[in-house]
Design a protein around this motif. Structure first.
Motif: not given
Length: 121
Positions: A21-29, A88-102, A104-109
């Protein structure tokens, strides 16, 4: 195939789709005690912003609470901080990468808090 290998397989598939997609990615671990979030540039190699429950400011805010970094309250705080840093870095739109986690819970929060703070998924 054990649980970790299954998660990594799902994460790999998601990462491939987001990179196309070539968009900014928000990765969660997440671990049992902490949660981490990073925003990567659209090229996928540079970290633009990062937040986690290991940061001193976050730890001070969570000092009086039980569980400290391994609960949804901590995840909400990290989600809010990552959204502020990304904006603050100028990014307003991202793709959410949950890194394979469901989602649910903390990832959803974390995701909900980042949306409320102004990031668009």
């Amino acid at each position: 195939m054990d649980k970790t290998q299954s998660r990594l397989r799902r994460a790999r598939q998601t990462h491939i789709k987001i990179s196309q997609l070539q968009v900014a990615r928000l990765a969660v671990h997440r671990t049992n005690q902490h949660i981490y979030a990073q925003v990567f540039a659209p090229c996928g190699t540079k970290v633009v912003a990062g937040a986690s429950t290991i940061e001193v400011e976050v730890r001070l805010q969570l000092a009086n609470k039980s569980g400290k970094g391994g609960n949804t309250a901590a995840a909400q705080l990290v989600g809010k901080r990552i959204a502020e840093k990304a904006k603050a870095a100028g990014i307003t739109s991202v793709a959410f990468d949950r890194s394979g986690f469901r989602y649910h819970g903390r990832v959803k929060a974390l995701a909900d808090a980042a949306r409320e703070a102004g990031l668009k998924f």
